[in-house]
Design an enzyme around this catalytic site. Structure first.
Site, PDB file in Angstrom:
ATOM      1  N   HIS A  92      40.636  -3.326   1.691  1.00 29.76           N
ATOM      2  CA  HIS A  92      40.484  -4.758   1.944  1.00 29.76           C
ATOM      3  C   HIS A  92      41.781  -5.301   2.546  1.00 29.76           C
ATOM      4  O   HIS A  92      42.869  -4.765   2.304  1.00 29.76           O
ATOM      5  CB  HIS A  92      40.201  -5.501   0.640  1.00 29.76           C
ATOM      6  CG  HIS A  92      38.814  -5.309   0.120  1.00 29.76           C
ATOM      7  ND1 HIS A  92      38.129  -6.301  -0.541  1.00 29.76           N
ATOM      8  CD2 HIS A  92      37.978  -4.243   0.157  1.00 29.76           C
ATOM      9  CE1 HIS A  92      36.938  -5.858  -0.897  1.00 29.76           C
ATOM     10  NE2 HIS A  92      36.824  -4.608  -0.486  1.00 29.76           N
ATOM     11  N   CYS A 116      37.654 -11.285  -3.268  1.00 32.67           N
ATOM     12  CA  CYS A 116      36.671 -10.737  -4.202  1.00 32.67           C
ATOM     13  C   CYS A 116      37.354 -10.503  -5.557  1.00 32.67           C
ATOM     14  O   CYS A 116      38.556 -10.720  -5.706  1.00 32.67           O
ATOM     15  CB  CYS A 116      36.111  -9.417  -3.650  1.00 32.67           C
ATOM     16  SG  CYS A 116      37.328  -8.065  -3.655  1.00 32.67           S
ATOM     17  N   GLU A 124      43.530  -7.928   1.797  1.00 35.54           N
ATOM     18  CA  GLU A 124      44.522  -8.360   0.810  1.00 35.54           C
ATOM     19  C   GLU A 124      45.276  -7.182   0.204  1.00 35.54           C
ATOM     20  O   GLU A 124      46.502  -7.243   0.044  1.00 35.54           O
ATOM     21  CB  GLU A 124      43.840  -9.144  -0.333  1.00 35.54           C
ATOM     22  CG  GLU A 124      43.121 -10.391   0.115  1.00 35.54           C
ATOM     23  CD  GLU A 124      41.632 -10.199   0.369  1.00 35.54           C
ATOM     24  OE1 GLU A 124      40.866 -11.130   0.077  1.00 35.54           O
ATOM     25  OE2 GLU A 124      41.233  -9.115   0.858  1.00 35.54           O
ATOM     26  N   CYS A 172      40.357  -7.947  -5.307  1.00 32.92           N
ATOM     27  CA  CYS A 172      41.547  -8.503  -4.661  1.00 32.92           C
ATOM     28  C   CYS A 172      42.167  -9.613  -5.499  1.00 32.92           C
ATOM     29  O   CYS A 172      43.395  -9.708  -5.598  1.00 32.92           O
ATOM     30  CB  CYS A 172      41.209  -8.995  -3.263  1.00 32.92           C
ATOM     31  SG  CYS A 172      40.792  -7.624  -2.154  1.00 32.92           S
TER      32      CYS A 172
END
Length: 161
Positions: free
Chosen positions: A53, A83, A55, A86
């Site tokens: 991801h 999410c 992040e 993260c």
């Protein structure tokens, strides 16, 4: 253009990199002392990795840059609400503030579905700001998914012919 918009524009630039490789266009930058110290964009499909991801990529780079897993004094700018994975990493990294472009009513964990960033029982809470360049962040995602649905219909049509 103010500082927040400047940094969010760079997060959007990162999201466009994801979009170019057919990834969901999510981008992120981490700022320390008014300088971008890390960038990340979504690479889950390319890397075949759930953890890829935007992040998490940016957190890893920022930790390396600062030489510490604690990212106190840092602000994260991200085009889509984080999410649960993260959001947990943001709390664990001790990031001071997260600035979000677009909220995610289906999976967001900074206020939409849950707010993992501000649970008082945790040993760290994150300051939140939402809606920075929201229209641009939101339309980028909407257009991506609209185009994805069109591509899927076209592929389905080819198989039916």
């Amino acid at each position: 253009m103010d500082q927040k918009e400047k940094f969010m524009r760079e997060a959007i630039r990162q999201a466009r990199k994801a979009e170019k490789i057919d990834e969901v266009p999510i981008g992120c930058v981490i700022v320390y002392e008014n300088k971008i110290i890390a960038r990340g964009y979504n690479r889950r499909n390319i890397d075949k990795n759930t953890l890829a991801h935007a992040e998490l990529s940016a957190i890893k780079k920022a930790s390396k840059k600062l030489g510490d897993w604690r990212l106190e004094g840092c602000t994260m700018y991200v085009t889509l609400e984080p999410c649960q994975m993260c959001a947990g990493a943001i709390v664990q990294a001790r990031i001071d503030k997260v600035v979000i472009g677009s909220m995610n009513p289906k999976a967001g964990c900074a206020g939409s579905v849950l707010n993992l960033l501000q649970i008082s029982a945790f040993n760290h809470q994150v300051e939140l700001e939402t809606g920075v360049l929201e229209a641009e962040c939101s339309s980028m995602l909407s257009n991506f998914f609209k185009n994805l649905r069109i591509k899927k219909r076209q592929i389905k049509q080819l198989h039916l012919e």
